[in-house]
Design an enzyme around this catalytic site. Structure first.
Site, PDB file in Angstrom:
ATOM      1  N   ASP A   1      -2.371   6.494  -3.039  1.00  0.00           N
ATOM      2  CA  ASP A   1      -0.954   6.296  -2.439  1.00  0.00           C
ATOM      3  C   ASP A   1      -1.183   5.156  -3.373  1.00  0.00           C
ATOM      4  O   ASP A   1      -1.391   4.874  -4.560  1.00  0.00           O
ATOM      5  CB  ASP A   1      -1.414   5.261  -1.095  1.00  0.00           C
ATOM      6  CG  ASP A   1      -2.711   4.062  -1.311  1.00  0.00           C
ATOM      7  OD1 ASP A   1      -3.735   4.574  -2.312  1.00  0.00           O
ATOM      8  OD2 ASP A   1      -2.159   3.659  -0.910  1.00  0.00           O
TER       9      ASP A   1
ATOM     10  N   ASP B   1      -1.060   2.054  -4.262  1.00  0.00           N
ATOM     11  CA  ASP B   1      -1.963   0.841  -5.010  1.00  0.00           C
ATOM     12  C   ASP B   1      -3.250   1.416  -4.854  1.00  0.00           C
ATOM     13  O   ASP B   1      -4.151   0.480  -5.538  1.00  0.00           O
ATOM     14  CB  ASP B   1      -1.825  -0.537  -4.060  1.00  0.00           C
ATOM     15  CG  ASP B   1      -2.608  -0.081  -2.196  1.00  0.00           C
ATOM     16  OD1 ASP B   1      -2.395   0.923  -2.175  1.00  0.00           O
ATOM     17  OD2 ASP B   1      -3.298  -1.231  -1.996  1.00  0.00           O
TER      18      ASP B   1
ATOM     19  N   SER C   1       0.490  -0.444  -0.157  1.00  0.00           N
ATOM     20  CA  SER C   1       0.638   0.062  -0.094  1.00  0.00           C
ATOM     21  C   SER C   1       0.950   1.282  -0.138  1.00  0.00           C
ATOM     22  O   SER C   1       1.585   1.690  -0.798  1.00  0.00           O
ATOM     23  CB  SER C   1      -0.552  -0.380   1.125  1.00  0.00           C
ATOM     24  OG  SER C   1      -2.068   1.164   1.084  1.00  0.00           O
ATOM     25  N   HIS C   2       0.557   2.010   1.296  1.00  0.00           N
ATOM     26  CA  HIS C   2       1.095   3.444   1.238  1.00  0.00           C
ATOM     27  C   HIS C   2       2.579   3.670   1.660  1.00  0.00           C
ATOM     28  O   HIS C   2       3.384   4.328   1.122  1.00  0.00           O
ATOM     29  CB  HIS C   2       0.325   4.334   2.609  1.00  0.00           C
ATOM     30  CG  HIS C   2       0.056   3.667   3.326  1.00  0.00           C
ATOM     31  ND1 HIS C   2      -0.317   2.200   3.483  1.00  0.00           N
ATOM     32  CD2 HIS C   2       0.647   3.405   4.744  1.00  0.00           C
ATOM     33  CE1 HIS C   2      -0.727   2.111   4.849  1.00  0.00           C
ATOM     34  NE2 HIS C   2       0.764   2.936   5.292  1.00  0.00           N
TER      35      HIS C   2
ATOM     36  N   ASP D   1      -5.845   3.073  -3.192  1.00  0.00           N
ATOM     37  CA  ASP D   1      -6.630   3.034  -2.394  1.00  0.00           C
ATOM     38  C   ASP D   1      -7.452   3.538  -1.397  1.00  0.00           C
ATOM     39  O   ASP D   1      -7.983   4.224  -1.284  1.00  0.00           O
ATOM     40  CB  ASP D   1      -7.289   1.051  -1.803  1.00  0.00           C
ATOM     41  CG  ASP D   1      -5.495   0.172  -0.917  1.00  0.00           C
ATOM     42  OD1 ASP D   1      -4.924   1.472  -0.941  1.00  0.00           O
ATOM     43  OD2 ASP D   1      -6.010  -0.106  -0.257  1.00  0.00           O
ATOM     44  N   ARG D   2      -6.024   4.447  -1.843  1.00  0.00           N
ATOM     45  CA  ARG D   2      -6.488   5.562  -0.182  1.00  0.00           C
ATOM     46  C   ARG D   2      -6.361   7.152  -1.693  1.00  0.00           C
ATOM     47  O   ARG D   2      -5.926   6.543  -2.467  1.00  0.00           O
ATOM     48  CB  ARG D   2      -4.978   5.802   0.864  1.00  0.00           C
ATOM     49  CG  ARG D   2      -5.414   4.814   1.567  1.00  0.00           C
ATOM     50  CD  ARG D   2      -3.545   4.697   2.176  1.00  0.00           C
ATOM     51  NE  ARG D   2      -3.770   3.892   2.953  1.00  0.00           N
ATOM     52  CZ  ARG D   2      -3.166   4.527   4.569  1.00  0.00           C
ATOM     53  NH1 ARG D   2      -2.668   5.729   5.294  1.00  0.00           N
ATOM     54  NH2 ARG D   2      -2.649   3.550   5.317  1.00  0.00           N
TER      55      ARG D   2
ATOM     56  N   LYS E   1     -11.508   0.112  -0.550  1.00  0.00           N
ATOM     57  CA  LYS E   1     -11.719   1.502  -0.612  1.00  0.00           C
ATOM     58  C   LYS E   1     -10.525   2.260  -1.618  1.00  0.00           C
ATOM     59  O   LYS E   1     -10.116   1.182  -2.602  1.00  0.00           O
ATOM     60  CB  LYS E   1     -10.531   2.341   0.477  1.00  0.00           C
ATOM     61  CG  LYS E   1      -9.187   1.656   0.610  1.00  0.00           C
ATOM     62  CD  LYS E   1      -9.156   2.230   1.785  1.00  0.00           C
ATOM     63  CE  LYS E   1      -7.253   2.361   1.850  1.00  0.00           C
ATOM     64  NZ  LYS E   1      -7.207   0.657   2.732  1.00  0.00           N
TER      65      LYS E   1
HETATM   66  C1  G16 Z   1      -4.730  -0.326   5.776  1.00  0.00           C
HETATM   67  C2  G16 Z   1      -6.221  -0.925   5.723  1.00  0.00           C
HETATM   68  C3  G16 Z   1      -7.297   0.069   6.003  1.00  0.00           C
HETATM   69  C4  G16 Z   1      -6.396   0.849   7.535  1.00  0.00           C
HETATM   70  C5  G16 Z   1      -5.018   1.097   7.075  1.00  0.00           C
HETATM   71  C6  G16 Z   1      -4.399   1.971   8.159  1.00  0.00           C
HETATM   72  O1  G16 Z   1      -4.820   0.237   4.613  1.00  0.00           O
HETATM   73  O2  G16 Z   1      -6.567  -1.648   4.856  1.00  0.00           O
HETATM   74  O3  G16 Z   1      -8.421  -0.323   6.751  1.00  0.00           O
HETATM   75  O4  G16 Z   1      -6.723   1.883   7.938  1.00  0.00           O
HETATM   76  O5  G16 Z   1      -4.090   0.360   6.511  1.00  0.00           O
HETATM   77  O6  G16 Z   1      -4.614   0.791   8.926  1.00  0.00           O
HETATM   78  P1  G16 Z   1      -3.101   0.647  10.423  1.00  0.00           P
HETATM   79  O7  G16 Z   1      -3.895   2.091  11.249  1.00  0.00           O
HETATM   80  O8  G16 Z   1      -3.859  -0.318  11.514  1.00  0.00           O
HETATM   81  O9  G16 Z   1      -1.462   0.609  10.121  1.00  0.00           O
HETATM   82  P2  G16 Z   1      -3.388  -0.355   3.418  1.00  0.00           P
HETATM   83  O10 G16 Z   1      -4.309   1.553   2.819  1.00  0.00           O
HETATM   84  O11 G16 Z   1      -2.511   0.344   4.188  1.00  0.00           O
HETATM   85  O12 G16 Z   1      -4.299  -0.787   2.757  1.00  0.00           O
END
Ligand code: G16
Length: 543
Positions: free
Chosen positions: A277, A279, A113-114, A281-282, A376
């Site tokens: 971000d 991938d 992801s990010h 989704d953000r 998302k």
């Molecule tokens: C993931 C999850 C999200 C979550 C975020 C932060 O996002 O899909 O639902 O809100 O991580 O999670 P944490 O607070 O546990 O680090 P992404 O965009 O990283 O896939």
């Protein structure tokens, strides 16, 4: 082509976090590491024989190699077909859409992801189920259990599949279909939004910048915004994906997308700006001179989605993660909608969406989405904003001010303490947990505590219970502090402190958030003893 059975042994620590398994890339590249985890997925879903899967990732370092390994493992275990994005690229929402539209048995998404990418940075693997959504907790628990007893994996010995050319080829007895990663997703967006109205908005001189942060949304944004909607060439910044995201941190927030934030605060500001971000989704939403918090964005979208074709029938309900601000709750109440409060993690929204209980979901961590996919979706959120702006024809700032005048403003900020010693972080939460019972009725700078508890979630659809989902302290005046540990970090523990205060208006709607939140921030330190426990006197990242 020979099928090989490789003996292996369990590797410690393959427990999926908030969103799949995320580790340093070098760890994933270690002997048997990826293969063990993928075999554990196969074992946990009852094997892949005869099944069809989707495969793609955000293009970060090792994406291409990992995809080839997974294809050979799927073929060796009898999968019927794998649908792969060209060059093994698919944004997370596009993968979710493909899983659904092609009615496959699920898919594997390669992404952290990010988190930054590169040989020295992060990699990740997650499995999405047949509904297109992240594996629910019972499945991730089963995958983890399989990683603890995996003894062998099957893999085909073969050449790499050429993933640069669209079309169908054979890999052993399995079919590999290479598809354009953008086309189906772009068509879905055209079906949901009024592209003519958005095109007219751009034609009227409306300006925009979209920062793809050298990550996967570049090709999607260029095709949709510039090619199909007629936004000026150059609207998409950093639109060519690179394996290390241009050496940056592809997280769309005011820290990591600072150049874009600086631009909207300058005299050259476009009317609207957004970022996505690693991938895809953000999302981050900005107007001229204004950063819109993800929590506020969710509330504005909930209040206005009915103005767009895909949501003209109204919303069935809304959902937010527990740490997300209560801004959307106020909209839901005014519109007579149920607002669900779930633990952090998109996987918790899946049941609500599948059961038709919610249409729109969102999280403070820059995630917004709807029932169009089961992830998302960054670009979708940007297009929904654009469609609303095209209908309402005012600036982002005017829209936000109108919203706050009507619903009041939930000032919000998140403070992250990164790579904290894991033992010290959990000691802090243990101490806080132990003292929760003494807090109600006590007065702090932020106000008098009304409720102090640990969030647990009972899924209203399948009845499952998820415990220990964050410590929350609510004040009589509507302010709130939440403490939890991140489930997506790869080094030590990341402590997240979520801070919120409510101003009903009409005055006090345009303060600087850190000023409006000063008393809440001081109380968060006083109540938990953050600096004493972590040895840090300031957060590493404030969003
Ligand atoms: C993931 C999850 C999200 C979550 C975020 C932060 O996002 O899909 O639902 O809100 O991580 O999670 P944490 O607070 O546990 O680090 P992404 O965009 O990283 O896939």
């Amino acid at each position: 082509m020979e099928r090989i059975r490789v003996e292996t042994a369990p590797i410690e620590g393959q427990k999926p976090g908030t969103s799949g398994l995320r580790k340093k890339t070098e760890v994933f590249m270690g002997e048997h590491y990826l293969e063990n985890f993928v075999q554990a997925i196969w074992n946990a879903i009852g094997g892949v024989a005869g099944k069809t899967l989707v495969l793609g990732g955000d293009g970060r370092y090792f994406n291409d190699r990992a995809a080839q390994v997974i294809l050979r493992m799927a073929a060796a275990s009898g999968a019927a077909k794998v649908i792969v994005g060209r060059d093994a690229i698919l944004s997370t929402p596009a993968a979710s859409h493909l899983i659904r539209t092609r009615q496959t048995d699920g898919g594997i998404i390669l992404s952290a992801s990010h988190n930054p990418g590169g040989r020295d940075e992060d990699f990740g693997v997650k499995f999405n189920a047949a509904n297109g959504g992240p594996a629910p907790e019972d499945l991730t628990d089963r995958i983890f259990a399989e990683t603890e007893r995996v003894a062998f994996y099957d893999i085909l010995s073969s050449h790499d599949v050429d993933l640069s050319v669209e079309g169908e080829v054979a890999l052993g007895d399995m079919r590999v279909e290479v598809v354009d990663p953008v086309a189906d997703y772009a068509s879905l967006m055209e079906a949901l939004f009024d592209f003519d109205a958005i095109r007219a908005l751009f034609n009227s001189g409306f300006t925009m910048r979209f920062d793809a942060m050298h990550a996967v949304t570049g090709p999607y944004a260029t095709e949709i915004l510039e090619n199909r909607l007629g936004a000026a060439k150059g609207t998409v910044l950093n639109g060519t994906p690179s394996p290390d995201f241009g050496g940056g941190h592809p997280d769309p927030n005011p820290i990591w997308a600072k150049p874009l934030v600086d631009l909207v605060m300058s005299s050259d500001a476009p009317d609207f700006a957004a970022a996505s971000d690693g991938d895809g989704d953000r999302n981050m939403i900005l107007g001229r001179g204004l950063y819109v918090t993800p929590s506020d964005s969710l509330a504005v979208l909930a209040a206005n989605a009915h103005l767009t074709p895909g949501y003209s029938g109204g919303l069935k309900g809304v959902a937010r993660s527990m740490p997300t601000s209560g801004a959307v709750d106020r909209v839901a109440e005014a519109m007579g909608l149920t607002c669900f409060e779930t633990p952090t993690g998109w996987k918790f929204f899946g049941n609500l969406l599948d059961a038709g209980k919610a249409t729109l979901c969102g999280e403070e961590s820059a995630g917004t989405g709807s029932d169009h996919v089961r992830e998302k979706d960054g670009l979708w959120a940007v297009l929904l904003w654009l469609n609303i702006l095209a209908v309402k024809s005012g600036s982002v700032k005017e829209l936000m001010l109108d919203h706050w005048r009507r619903y009041g403003r939930n000032y919000y900020s998140r403070h992250d303490y990164e790579a904290v010693d894991a033992g010290r972080a959990s000691d802090m939460l243990d101490a806080l947990r132990g003292g929760l019972g003494d807090l109600p009725g006590r007065a702090f700078a932020a106000g008098v505590v009304s409720v102090a508890d640990e969030f647990a979630y009972d899924d209203p659809v399948d009845g499952s219970r998820s415990e220990r989902q964050g410590l929350r302290i609510a004040f009589e005046n509507g302010s709130r502090i939440v403490y939890r540990l991140s489930g997506t970090g790869t080094v030590g523990a990341t402590l997240r402190v979520y801070l919120e205060t409510y101003s009903p208006g009409p005055d006090g709607l345009e303060e600087a958030p850190e000023e409006a939140l000063a008393a809440v921030i001081a109380s968060a330190e006083e109540i938990a003893g953050i600096s004493e426990h972590t040895g840090r006197d300031a957060p590493d990242v404030t969003t």
